[in-house]
Structures are given as structure tokens and as C-alpha cells.
Design a protein around this motif. Structure first.
Motif, short mmCIF file in Angstrom:
data_model
loop_
_atom_site.label_atom_id
_atom_site.label_comp_id
_atom_site.label_asym_id
_atom_site.label_seq_id
_atom_site.Cartn_x
_atom_site.Cartn_y
_atom_site.Cartn_z
N ILE A 1 19.19 -35.03 24.04
CA ILE A 1 19.54 -36.43 23.84
C ILE A 1 20.17 -36.57 22.46
O ILE A 1 19.76 -35.90 21.50
CB ILE A 1 18.30 -37.35 23.98
CG1 ILE A 1 18.71 -38.82 23.96
CG2 ILE A 1 17.26 -37.04 22.92
CD1 ILE A 1 17.58 -39.77 24.32
N SER A 2 21.17 -37.43 22.37
CA SER A 2 21.82 -37.70 21.08
C SER A 2 22.31 -39.14 21.09
O SER A 2 22.33 -39.79 22.13
CB SER A 2 22.97 -36.72 20.84
OG SER A 2 23.96 -36.86 21.84
N ARG A 3 22.69 -39.60 19.92
CA ARG A 3 23.19 -40.97 19.82
C ARG A 3 24.32 -41.03 18.81
O ARG A 3 24.38 -40.25 17.87
CB ARG A 3 22.07 -41.92 19.42
CG ARG A 3 21.47 -41.67 18.07
CD ARG A 3 20.19 -42.51 17.87
NE ARG A 3 20.48 -43.95 17.86
CZ ARG A 3 19.55 -44.89 18.08
NH1 ARG A 3 18.30 -44.53 18.35
NH2 ARG A 3 19.88 -46.16 18.02
N GLY B 1 18.38 -43.47 13.93
CA GLY B 1 18.91 -42.45 13.02
C GLY B 1 19.07 -41.10 13.65
O GLY B 1 19.80 -40.25 13.12
N GLY B 2 18.43 -40.85 14.77
CA GLY B 2 18.63 -39.60 15.51
C GLY B 2 17.86 -38.41 15.02
O GLY B 2 18.00 -37.31 15.55
N GLY B 3 17.01 -38.58 14.01
CA GLY B 3 16.34 -37.43 13.44
C GLY B 3 15.17 -36.90 14.24
O GLY B 3 14.77 -35.74 14.08
N ILE B 4 14.60 -37.70 15.12
CA ILE B 4 13.43 -37.29 15.90
C ILE B 4 13.72 -37.52 17.37
O ILE B 4 14.17 -38.59 17.76
CB ILE B 4 12.17 -38.07 15.48
CG1 ILE B 4 11.86 -37.83 13.99
CG2 ILE B 4 10.98 -37.67 16.33
CD1 ILE B 4 10.72 -38.67 13.46
N THR B 5 13.46 -36.49 18.16
CA THR B 5 13.69 -36.58 19.60
C THR B 5 12.42 -36.19 20.35
O THR B 5 11.55 -35.48 19.81
CB THR B 5 14.85 -35.68 20.04
OG1 THR B 5 14.59 -34.33 19.63
CG2 THR B 5 16.17 -36.15 19.44
#
Length: 124
Positions: free
Chosen positions: A70-72, A54-58
Motif C-alpha cells: 500500500i502507498s499514498r 504521511g505514509g511512514g507506517i503501513t
């Protein structure tokens, strides 16, 4: 067939930027934590960054905080690593990594799937 394919590496001068991409096939991308590790010549693999489903935590390695992002994109089954203000000490082979749920993202031993690596070279 499972594949993690990195692209975007190359030679860059210090202070400049690069964006790595990792295209994934053969697994349910949206269900996996994705990450990046790097290996500087002569040293062990080093954690760079990771991103939750989901990309909410990096998560970031200490020397990358504030410079790397970082992203997705789950629609494209791709994870990215934007690297800014690169320095010669960032020269390394960068590996894309996929984790099953519940893994310790900071540990290379927890990686379930690896890419083949992309060389990043930063000149002075």
C-alpha cells in the motif's frame, strides 16, 4: 462532495499483478489514514492493508504480507494497492477506506468513508 473512487480492477491470471488506485475528493486526504478491505463472495469484509498519514507506517493482513504493497500520494489525493503474485483466492471486491484519526485500522467498523468497490478476478 465526498468521493472515494477505485480503479484498476479487472481479470488477471494467477501469478500476475494488478495495481488498484483510489482517488479521494471532499476530505482533507493528508489527515486521514487510508486502507483497503476486500470481500470474497459469501464471506465478510476482510482487512487488506492500511497506511498512516504521511505514509511512514503501513499495516497488512496476514495473507497479503510480502505480496501486497500500500502507498499514498498526498499531492494526488490517491492511495494505491500494488498486488503481486495474485492467486485465485484473492478474487474479491476490493474497497477503499478512509479513517479518521485514532481508529482501529484492522476493523471494518472503524471505517468512516467507503469507496464503491472494484472487482478483482484471478483465474487459474
Amino acid at each position: 462532495q465526498l468521493q472515494l473512487t477505485e480503479s484498476g480492477g479487472g481479470l488477471v491470471q494467477a501469478g500476475n499483478s494488478l495495481r488498484l488506485s483510489c482517488a479521494v475528493s471532499g476530505l482533507t486526504f493528508s489527515m486521514h489514514v487510508m486502507g483497503w478491505f476486500r470481500q470474497i463472495a459469501g464471506l465478510e469484509l476482510e482487512f487488506v492493508a492500511a497506511i498512516q498519514q504521511g505514509g511512514g507506517i503501513t499495516y497488512y493482513g496476514d495473507s497479503m504480507k510480502g505480496r501486497f504493497t500500500i502507498s499514498r500520494d498526498d499531492a494526488k489525493n490517491t492511495v494505491y494497492l500494488q498486488m503481486n503474485n495474485l492467486q485465485p483466492e484473492d478474487t474479491a471486491v476490493y474497497y477503499c477506506a478512509a479513517f479518521n484519526q485514532g481508529r482501529d485500522v484492522y476493523s471494518r467498523a472503524s471505517v468512516d468513508y467507503w469507496g464503491q468497490g472494484a472487482q478483482v478476478t484471478v483465474s487459474t
